[in-house]
Design an enzyme around this catalytic site. Structure first.
Site, PDB file in Angstrom:
ATOM      1  N   GLY A  18       0.780  -1.237   0.000  1.00 43.17           N
ATOM      2  CA  GLY A  18       0.000   0.000   0.000  1.00 43.17           C
ATOM      3  C   GLY A  18       0.804   1.275   0.000  1.00 43.17           C
ATOM      4  O   GLY A  18       0.226   2.362  -0.019  1.00 43.17           O
ATOM      5  N   GLU A  65       4.890  -5.327   2.875  1.00 44.51           N
ATOM      6  CA  GLU A  65       4.901  -6.029   1.576  1.00 44.51           C
ATOM      7  C   GLU A  65       4.650  -5.056   0.430  1.00 44.51           C
ATOM      8  O   GLU A  65       3.636  -5.150  -0.257  1.00 44.51           O
ATOM      9  CB  GLU A  65       3.743  -7.047   1.536  1.00 44.51           C
ATOM     10  CG  GLU A  65       3.816  -8.168   2.498  1.00 44.51           C
ATOM     11  CD  GLU A  65       2.521  -8.986   2.483  1.00 44.51           C
ATOM     12  OE1 GLU A  65       1.506  -8.557   1.890  1.00 44.51           O
ATOM     13  OE2 GLU A  65       2.535 -10.058   3.074  1.00 44.51           O
ATOM     14  N   PRO A  66       5.520  -4.095   0.194  1.00 45.33           N
ATOM     15  CA  PRO A  66       5.260  -3.153  -0.889  1.00 45.33           C
ATOM     16  C   PRO A  66       5.526  -3.768  -2.257  1.00 45.33           C
ATOM     17  O   PRO A  66       6.513  -4.488  -2.432  1.00 45.33           O
ATOM     18  CB  PRO A  66       6.237  -2.008  -0.623  1.00 45.33           C
ATOM     19  CG  PRO A  66       7.116  -2.451   0.494  1.00 45.33           C
ATOM     20  CD  PRO A  66       6.815  -3.869   0.841  1.00 45.33           C
ATOM     21  N   GLY A  67       4.655  -3.493  -3.169  1.00 42.32           N
ATOM     22  CA  GLY A  67       4.872  -3.885  -4.556  1.00 42.32           C
ATOM     23  C   GLY A  67       5.085  -2.630  -5.394  1.00 42.32           C
ATOM     24  O   GLY A  67       6.164  -2.386  -5.934  1.00 42.32           O
ATOM     25  N   ARG A  68       4.046  -1.802  -5.418  1.00 39.11           N
ATOM     26  CA  ARG A  68       4.072  -0.587  -6.233  1.00 39.11           C
ATOM     27  C   ARG A  68       5.254   0.312  -5.885  1.00 39.11           C
ATOM     28  O   ARG A  68       5.942   0.805  -6.770  1.00 39.11           O
ATOM     29  CB  ARG A  68       2.770   0.178  -5.987  1.00 39.11           C
ATOM     30  CG  ARG A  68       2.573   1.419  -6.825  1.00 39.11           C
ATOM     31  CD  ARG A  68       1.356   2.191  -6.323  1.00 39.11           C
ATOM     32  NE  ARG A  68       0.235   1.316  -6.079  1.00 39.11           N
ATOM     33  CZ  ARG A  68      -0.650   0.947  -7.005  1.00 39.11           C
ATOM     34  NH1 ARG A  68      -0.529   1.398  -8.230  1.00 39.11           N
ATOM     35  NH2 ARG A  68      -1.655   0.149  -6.697  1.00 39.11           N
ATOM     36  N   ARG A 122      -4.163  -0.501 -16.027  1.00 40.81           N
ATOM     37  CA  ARG A 122      -4.467   0.283 -14.826  1.00 40.81           C
ATOM     38  C   ARG A 122      -5.351   1.511 -15.099  1.00 40.81           C
ATOM     39  O   ARG A 122      -6.288   1.762 -14.329  1.00 40.81           O
ATOM     40  CB  ARG A 122      -3.160   0.707 -14.152  1.00 40.81           C
ATOM     41  CG  ARG A 122      -3.365   1.523 -12.923  1.00 40.81           C
ATOM     42  CD  ARG A 122      -2.055   1.855 -12.233  1.00 40.81           C
ATOM     43  NE  ARG A 122      -2.340   2.610 -11.037  1.00 40.81           N
ATOM     44  CZ  ARG A 122      -2.488   3.933 -11.008  1.00 40.81           C
ATOM     45  NH1 ARG A 122      -2.368   4.635 -12.121  1.00 40.81           N
ATOM     46  NH2 ARG A 122      -2.763   4.549  -9.882  1.00 40.81           N
ATOM     47  N   CYS A 165      -9.784  -3.944 -30.693  1.00 38.51           N
ATOM     48  CA  CYS A 165     -11.109  -3.663 -31.250  1.00 38.51           C
ATOM     49  C   CYS A 165     -12.133  -3.548 -30.131  1.00 38.51           C
ATOM     50  O   CYS A 165     -13.078  -4.343 -30.052  1.00 38.51           O
ATOM     51  CB  CYS A 165     -11.503  -4.763 -32.221  1.00 38.51           C
ATOM     52  SG  CYS A 165     -10.300  -4.940 -33.533  1.00 38.51           S
ATOM     53  N   TYR A 170       2.395  -3.225 -11.771  1.00 38.34           N
ATOM     54  CA  TYR A 170       1.044  -3.357 -12.327  1.00 38.34           C
ATOM     55  C   TYR A 170       1.011  -2.827 -13.764  1.00 38.34           C
ATOM     56  O   TYR A 170       0.118  -2.092 -14.153  1.00 38.34           O
ATOM     57  CB  TYR A 170       0.016  -2.652 -11.415  1.00 38.34           C
ATOM     58  CG  TYR A 170       0.140  -3.131  -9.986  1.00 38.34           C
ATOM     59  CD1 TYR A 170      -0.091  -4.461  -9.663  1.00 38.34           C
ATOM     60  CD2 TYR A 170       0.557  -2.272  -8.954  1.00 38.34           C
ATOM     61  CE1 TYR A 170       0.069  -4.925  -8.358  1.00 38.34           C
ATOM     62  CE2 TYR A 170       0.713  -2.734  -7.651  1.00 38.34           C
ATOM     63  CZ  TYR A 170       0.475  -4.063  -7.365  1.00 38.34           C
ATOM     64  OH  TYR A 170       0.632  -4.522  -6.079  1.00 38.34           O
TER      65      TYR A 170
HETATM   66  C1  LIG Z   1      -1.426  -9.407   0.147  1.00 38.16           C
HETATM   67  C2  LIG Z   1      -0.826  -8.284  -0.600  1.00 38.16           C
HETATM   68  N1  LIG Z   1       0.359  -7.794  -0.195  1.00 38.16           N
HETATM   69  C3  LIG Z   1       0.960  -6.784  -0.861  1.00 38.16           C
HETATM   70  C4  LIG Z   1       0.381  -6.217  -1.979  1.00 38.16           C
HETATM   71  C5  LIG Z   1       1.124  -5.107  -2.678  1.00 38.16           C
HETATM   72  O1  LIG Z   1       0.442  -3.917  -2.613  1.00 38.16           O
HETATM   73  P1  LIG Z   1       1.110  -2.568  -3.140  1.00 38.16           P
HETATM   74  O2  LIG Z   1       1.576  -2.823  -4.504  1.00 38.16           O
HETATM   75  O3  LIG Z   1      -0.015  -1.600  -3.047  1.00 38.16           O
HETATM   76  O4  LIG Z   1       2.215  -2.236  -2.194  1.00 38.16           O
HETATM   77  C6  LIG Z   1      -0.860  -6.664  -2.427  1.00 38.16           C
HETATM   78  C7  LIG Z   1      -1.508  -6.049  -3.592  1.00 38.16           C
HETATM   79  O5  LIG Z   1      -2.595  -6.326  -3.986  1.00 38.16           O
HETATM   80  C8  LIG Z   1      -1.484  -7.739  -1.727  1.00 38.16           C
HETATM   81  O6  LIG Z   1      -2.656  -8.235  -2.126  1.00 38.16           O
END
Ligand SMILES: Cc1ncc(COP(=O)(O)O)c(C=O)c1O
Length: 384
Positions: free
Chosen positions: A229, A267-270, A306, A335, A363
């Site tokens: 998040g 757990e950051p992804g973005r 997105r 299309c 994403y």
């Molecule tokens: C369980 C869990 N952890 C971490 C994330 C990563 O979230 P973000 O990319 O917002 O940091 C997500 C994204 O959906 C998730 O479902």
């Protein structure tokens, strides 16, 4: 250099020449800078687990692993990608609202910590476990913050985790399990949040929830997973997350919750992957249609979905052309009238012009509808 774009105009041009368009390119240097900047401000009791779903590119995973990252997976495919990194047990987590038995088997074989999202997960793990097995319980809280984009979904009905009010009943049922023990809590309550005070408010509420569960049910938490998040800017006027404030806030929470002696997990992804990526596509047609000027590009929602899902476009620039004021609707080649990448002001575009979409390291391609219309999957260049 514009922080929304990992590569300057000259680099974008040479990447387009080297790899062809459309293509993605990821900067290892930018990914590393994001990781180090965050790691630096976090207390040592916070583990950083990269959310693989943001971008599972093997080079990116290997790079984060070399920097000491742990990993958050949510499918057997992601587990298999992380398996290739050869990490010791305990560095990988496995979440997801619907986990197949084969996925749980894989997780157990790899020593992955499972985030159980309901009694079904606990019961399946009990049947598979050979001996004592520590798991985390994912709880869907009754509180939320103003998430805005509804990616995770606030405090309303949710497929994720166990609703907070149903936890006592789940614990009553779990008491009969012989092998499985709940030793951690997982709560992920907001997405793309750039306000550190909001993140700390929600993390504080999670720790308060953990304390209530500890006191009411005697649960011992080795870890509390606060999910992802952490937000990133997608527009020049958006300010970045104040990392120092985030670090200070987490230290303050650990000090306030002296009863908790385990580790926190983020757990950051973005945040870790977003800024490192650029998507490059050329203009194929310009069409004026009843007052709207379309730029039709080589790729659309098959590569970047997105903007369609959240209504928020990626930042875009016309490489080598500077700023512009002409309004364009960016359309892809599919299309369907859903194939739009946003409405933007750009210079007077010509066929063949190269557009760069920034902050597409998370994403991006892996969220796109790559199979739809069977266009070739674009190459992903890794720039060390
Ligand atoms: C369980 C869990 N952890 C971490 C994330 C990563 O979230 P973000 O990319 O917002 O940091 C997500 C994204 O959906 C998730 O479902």
């Amino acid at each position: 250099m514009n922080p929304l774009f990992a590569f300057d105009d000259a680099q974008c041009r040479s990447l387009a020449e080297a790899h062809g368009t459309p293509c993605f390119a990821y900067s290892g240097a930018v990914a590393e800078a994001q990781f180090r900047a965050l790691r630096e401000v976090l207390p040592s009791r916070v583990r950083l687990a990269y959310a693989v779903k943001a971008n599972p590119h093997p080079k990116l995973l290997a790079h984060f692993a070399s920097l000491g990252a742990s990993f958050d997976c949510a499918s057997i495919g992601e587990l298999e990608r992380v398996e290739t990194l050869g990490l010791p047990p305990g560095r990988t987590f496995f979440a997801g609202p619907g986990k197949r038995e084969a996925e749980l088997r894989k997780a157990l074989a790899l020593g992955v910590r499972v985030q159980a999202e309901g009694f079904e997960d606990l019961a399946r793990l009990e049947a598979l476990a050979a001996g004592a097995l520590a798991v985390n319980l994912r709880v869907h809280p009754a509180f939320d913050i103003d998430e805005g984009n509804r990616i995770i979904g606030g405090s309303g009905p949710s497929a994720f985790g166990v609703d907070e009010e149903d936890v006592p009943e789940l614990l009553r049922r779990a008491a009969s399990l012989r092998h499985v023990r709940i030793r951690g809590l997982h709560v992920f309550a907001a997405s793309n949040q750039r306000d550190a005070s909001k993140l700390i408010a929600i993390h504080g509420a999670v720790l308060d929830l953990a304390k209530r569960l500890h006191e009411a049910h005697g649960l011992v938490f080795e870890q509390i997973d606060l999910g992802g998040g952490l937000g990133v800017p997608y527009a020049p006027e958006e300010s970045p997350l104040d990392l120092a404030a985030l670090g200070r806030g987490l230290s303050g929470l650990l000090a306030r919750h002296a009863w908790f002696t385990g580790e926190l997990i983020l757990e950051p992804g973005r945040f870790l992957a977003g800024p490192c990526g650029v998507y490059l596509a050329r203009v194929m047609r310009i069409k004026e249609s009843r007052g709207t000027r379309f730029a039709i590009l080589e790729g659309g929602i098959n590569h970047l979905i997105r903007p369609l899902l959240t209504g928020e476009p990626f930042p875009v620039k016309a490489v080598g052309r500077g700023e512009g004021t002409i309004p364009y609707t960016l359309a892809g080649p599919l299309c369907t009238s859903l194939d739009r990448l946003g409405e933007v002001a750009l210079p007077d575009l010509r066929v063949g012009d190269l557009l760069a979409f920034g902050t597409t390291g998370a994403y991006g391609l892996n969220e796109g509808m790559t199979h739809f219309l069977s266009h070739p999957v674009p190459p992903e260049a890794w720039v060390d």
